[in-house]
Design a protein around this motif. Structure first.
Motif, PDB file in Angstrom:
ATOM      1  N   LEU A 138       0.819  -1.217   0.000  1.00 55.17           N
ATOM      2  CA  LEU A 138       0.000   0.000   0.000  1.00 55.17           C
ATOM      3  C   LEU A 138       0.853   1.266   0.000  1.00 55.17           C
ATOM      4  CD1 LEU A 138      -2.833  -0.988   2.514  1.00 55.17           C
ATOM      5  CD2 LEU A 138      -3.018  -0.786   0.034  1.00 55.17           C
ATOM      6  N   SER A 139       2.016   1.208   0.643  1.00 56.96           N
ATOM      7  CA  SER A 139       2.883   2.390   0.683  1.00 56.96           C
ATOM      8  C   SER A 139       3.453   2.731  -0.691  1.00 56.96           C
ATOM      9  CB  SER A 139       4.029   2.166   1.670  1.00 56.96           C
ATOM     10  OG  SER A 139       4.817   1.046   1.275  1.00 56.96           O
ATOM     11  N   ARG A 140       3.441   1.799  -1.618  1.00 61.43           N
ATOM     12  CA  ARG A 140       3.942   2.045  -2.970  1.00 61.43           C
ATOM     13  C   ARG A 140       2.817   2.373  -3.961  1.00 61.43           C
ATOM     14  NH1 ARG A 140       9.249   0.172  -3.072  1.00 61.43           N
ATOM     15  NH2 ARG A 140       9.787  -1.077  -1.233  1.00 61.43           N
ATOM     16  N   SER A 141       1.580   2.411  -3.498  1.00 58.17           N
ATOM     17  CA  SER A 141       0.448   2.703  -4.367  1.00 58.17           C
ATOM     18  C   SER A 141       0.176   4.207  -4.374  1.00 58.17           C
ATOM     19  CB  SER A 141      -0.792   1.942  -3.882  1.00 58.17           C
ATOM     20  OG  SER A 141      -1.927   2.298  -4.627  1.00 58.17           O
ATOM     21  N   ALA A 142       0.035   4.784  -5.575  1.00 54.27           N
ATOM     22  CA  ALA A 142      -0.228   6.220  -5.687  1.00 54.27           C
ATOM     23  C   ALA A 142      -1.634   6.567  -5.199  1.00 54.27           C
ATOM     24  CB  ALA A 142      -0.036   6.665  -7.134  1.00 54.27           C
ATOM     25  N   LYS A 143      -2.615   5.711  -5.503  1.00 52.47           N
ATOM     26  CA  LYS A 143      -3.990   5.976  -5.074  1.00 52.47           C
ATOM     27  C   LYS A 143      -4.105   5.975  -3.548  1.00 52.47           C
ATOM     28  CE  LYS A 143      -6.005   3.968  -9.246  1.00 52.47           C
ATOM     29  NZ  LYS A 143      -6.901   2.900  -9.786  1.00 52.47           N
ATOM     30  N   PHE A 144      -3.456   5.014  -2.904  1.00 54.48           N
ATOM     31  CA  PHE A 144      -3.512   4.970  -1.435  1.00 54.48           C
ATOM     32  C   PHE A 144      -2.762   6.157  -0.837  1.00 54.48           C
ATOM     33  CE2 PHE A 144      -2.177   3.545   2.774  1.00 54.48           C
ATOM     34  CZ  PHE A 144      -3.379   3.096   3.284  1.00 54.48           C
ATOM     35  N   PHE A 145      -1.729   6.639  -1.507  1.00 50.36           N
ATOM     36  CA  PHE A 145      -1.017   7.818  -1.024  1.00 50.36           C
ATOM     37  C   PHE A 145      -1.933   9.036  -1.009  1.00 50.36           C
ATOM     38  CE2 PHE A 145       1.368  11.655  -2.247  1.00 50.36           C
ATOM     39  CZ  PHE A 145       2.173  11.797  -1.124  1.00 50.36           C
ATOM     40  N   TYR A 146      -2.684   9.234  -2.089  1.00 49.80           N
ATOM     41  CA  TYR A 146      -3.615  10.370  -2.131  1.00 49.80           C
ATOM     42  C   TYR A 146      -4.727  10.214  -1.094  1.00 49.80           C
ATOM     43  CZ  TYR A 146      -1.304  11.374  -6.580  1.00 49.80           C
ATOM     44  OH  TYR A 146      -0.371  11.650  -7.543  1.00 49.80           O
ATOM     45  N   LEU A 147      -5.241   8.983  -0.943  1.00 50.30           N
ATOM     46  CA  LEU A 147      -6.286   8.756   0.061  1.00 50.30           C
ATOM     47  C   LEU A 147      -5.767   9.012   1.471  1.00 50.30           C
ATOM     48  CD1 LEU A 147      -9.139   7.745   0.743  1.00 50.30           C
ATOM     49  CD2 LEU A 147      -8.232   5.414   0.758  1.00 50.30           C
ATOM     50  N   SER A 148      -4.557   8.587   1.758  1.00 48.31           N
ATOM     51  CA  SER A 148      -3.972   8.830   3.084  1.00 48.31           C
ATOM     52  C   SER A 148      -3.769  10.318   3.325  1.00 48.31           C
ATOM     53  CB  SER A 148      -2.639   8.089   3.200  1.00 48.31           C
ATOM     54  OG  SER A 148      -2.804   6.708   3.003  1.00 48.31           O
ATOM     55  N   GLY A 227       3.226  14.770  -5.679  1.00 48.04           N
ATOM     56  CA  GLY A 227       3.380  13.474  -6.323  1.00 48.04           C
ATOM     57  C   GLY A 227       3.613  12.362  -5.314  1.00 48.04           C
ATOM     58  N   PRO A 228       3.474  11.087  -5.737  1.00 49.10           N
ATOM     59  CA  PRO A 228       3.672   9.954  -4.828  1.00 49.10           C
ATOM     60  C   PRO A 228       5.116   9.861  -4.351  1.00 49.10           C
ATOM     61  CG  PRO A 228       2.684   9.259  -6.923  1.00 49.10           C
ATOM     62  CD  PRO A 228       3.109  10.665  -7.077  1.00 49.10           C
ATOM     63  N   ILE A 235       9.415   5.737   1.472  1.00 46.06           N
ATOM     64  CA  ILE A 235       8.480   4.604   1.392  1.00 46.06           C
ATOM     65  C   ILE A 235       8.579   3.746   2.650  1.00 46.06           C
ATOM     66  CG2 ILE A 235       7.983   2.469   0.148  1.00 46.06           C
ATOM     67  CD1 ILE A 235       8.742   3.901  -2.425  1.00 46.06           C
ATOM     68  N   THR A 236       9.802   3.538   3.145  1.00 45.68           N
ATOM     69  CA  THR A 236       9.975   2.753   4.379  1.00 45.68           C
ATOM     70  C   THR A 236       9.345   3.450   5.576  1.00 45.68           C
ATOM     71  OG1 THR A 236      12.047   1.863   3.487  1.00 45.68           O
ATOM     72  CG2 THR A 236      11.679   1.650   5.859  1.00 45.68           C
ATOM     73  N   LEU A 237       9.541   4.757   5.697  1.00 44.18           N
ATOM     74  CA  LEU A 237       8.916   5.507   6.799  1.00 44.18           C
ATOM     75  C   LEU A 237       7.392   5.461   6.700  1.00 44.18           C
ATOM     76  CD1 LEU A 237      11.245   8.641   6.968  1.00 44.18           C
ATOM     77  CD2 LEU A 237      11.200   6.687   8.528  1.00 44.18           C
ATOM     78  N   PHE A 238       6.872   5.565   5.493  1.00 44.44           N
ATOM     79  CA  PHE A 238       5.421   5.480   5.307  1.00 44.44           C
ATOM     80  C   PHE A 238       4.904   4.092   5.675  1.00 44.44           C
ATOM     81  CE2 PHE A 238       1.708   5.640   2.143  1.00 44.44           C
ATOM     82  CZ  PHE A 238       0.879   6.221   3.088  1.00 44.44           C
TER      83      PHE A 238
END
Length: 418
Positions: A138-148, A227-228, A235-238
């Motif tokens: 999920l941390s590598r998904s752009a859609k989940f990044f925007y939702l978060s 951007g993502p 990504i690791t911190l996320f």
């Protein structure tokens, strides 16, 4: 609590004067109450004041300045009047006491009901398990990044604003101090919002919708502009942040804290076992490859090796035949009675050659080098290849003729040896 009425499950109390009520928790742990809650509903036709009177809400018992400020803010945040209120109490939590103050002489009803399966708790628990195990993907998904980003902006606006303005803060120490304070304030506002969500939704629905819409759109625009995540460190911190959030959801998704701790420990162990299991699988593949039988390699014999092997195998087979004929188990009289030349067979058993000199000479004349049979075979093969192949493939024709000659040559040797 001495002057308060004790509430029990399935109680329906109707009164019209001011009174306080307490619900005492059951201290015996039962797993069937893992997602169970007690629902207390108070409604009336006239407005009344609902005031919690537990020790946590008494600001005089605050031990630190932060607790006193939190208690004061909570008192100011408390709704003044309402005609209906709803209270959800977790099993195995703290004892809950509250006071009802009606403004007019109008009866109000207090209902107590147990809900064996609370959908909110179950949703939080399942979401925590899912979020922990799929945090890396999920941390590598752009859609989940925007939702978060939208969820963080709505629930923790100060934290989101501080992350957006991080580049304008020169010192890291200042940034982390501000981040700690922003998280504490945001968590407190989330707690207050959770406690008074019904009152806010009933009294200020338009303001809440406007806030959600405005902050959500702004958060999405800022996340889309940045951007993502691209670097492995971010990504690791996320991923770690998502896993920590998953633990919080698991803890608040069950009513028994011991079960929550056990589930978190099992989740950590299952995540940590991926590395030793992967190492064990790698070692097993290496051992399997080491002990695996090697593939058989076939070596093709040359013409000289074929001739030598044929001669040696023929001599060995003839010696085995002589040994068998000399053994006592061989039916000699039956064999002699069926042979046309018993004397020649006896000479063979005693060591004479199995082919006479006359037979050898006749074979060489017919199948040897320069014989009529060999020349006839060679000329027939060449004539047939010239008719089948095109006239422009001269080189391919010569190679095929040579291959056919090589395949025809061993047959006279085999016939001679046999």
């Amino acid at each position: 609590g001495k002057n308060c009425s004790l509430l029990q499950e399935m109680d329906v109390i109707q009164k019209q004067d001011e009174n306080c009520y307490c619900y005492l928790q059951n201290r015996t742990i039962h797993l069937q109450y893992l997602w169970s809650t007690v629902q207390i509903k108070v409604n009336s036709r006239e407005k009344f004041r609902f005031e919690p009177i537990s020790e946590k809400n008494n600001c005089r018992n605050s031990e630190t300045v932060l607790e006193f400020v939190a208690c004061a803010v909570k008192i100011l945040w408390k709704p003044e009047t309402c005609t209906e209120t709803f209270l959800s109490i977790k099993q195995y939590g703290e004892d809950v006491c509250f006071k009802i103050q009606p403004f007019k002489i109008e009866p109000y009803i207090v209902r107590v009901k147990r809900e064996m399966l609370d959908g909110k708790l179950l949703f939080l628990f399942v979401a925590g398990i899912f979020l922990f195990h799929f945090a890396n993907s999920l941390s590598r998904s752009a859609k989940f990044f925007y939702l978060s980003g939208i969820i963080l902006g709505v629930l923790a606006l100060l934290v989101f604003a501080l992350l957006t303005l991080k580049r304008f803060i020169p010192r890291h120490s200042t940034f982390w101090i501000l981040m700690s304070g922003s998280w504490m304030v945001s968590l407190y506002f989330i707690y207050c919002f959770k406690e008074n969500i019904q009152w806010l939704w009933s009294e200020h629905k338009s303001y809440l919708l406007g806030y959600f819409l405005a902050v959500g759109i702004t958060s999405f625009a800022i996340c889309y502009q940045h951007g993502p995540l691209t670097t492995e460190l971010s990504i690791t911190l996320f991923t770690w942040t998502l896993q920590l959030t998953a633990f919080v959801l698991i803890y608040f998704g069950v009513t028994i804290p011991q079960v929550a701790y056990a589930v978190i420990a099992v989740s950590l162990c299952s995540k940590g076992l991926c590395y030793p299991l992967g190492a064990a699988c790698h070692i097993a593949r290496k051992m399997k490859h080491h002990f695996k039988s090697k593939k058989l390699l076939f070596k093709y014999l040359t013409e000289e090796e074929y001739r030598e092997q044929g001669e040696s195998e023929t001599i060995r087979a003839l010696e085995e035949l002589r040994s068998f004929c000399r053994s006592p188990d061989f039916p000699s009289w039956i064999a002699v009675s069926k042979l046309q030349a018993p004397h020649r067979f006896a000479a063979f058993v005693l060591g004479s050659p199995h082919v006479s000199p006359a037979e050898t000479k006749a074979h060489d004349e017919q199948y040897g080098i320069g014989s009529f049979f060999l020349e006839e075979q060679l000329f027939e093969t060449r004539a047939q290849s010239e008719q089948d192949e095109p006239a422009n493939s001269v080189h391919e024709e010569d190679e095929e003729n040579e291959n056919e000659m090589n395949t025809q040559i061993p047959f006279p040797y085999a016939t001679e040896l046999l």
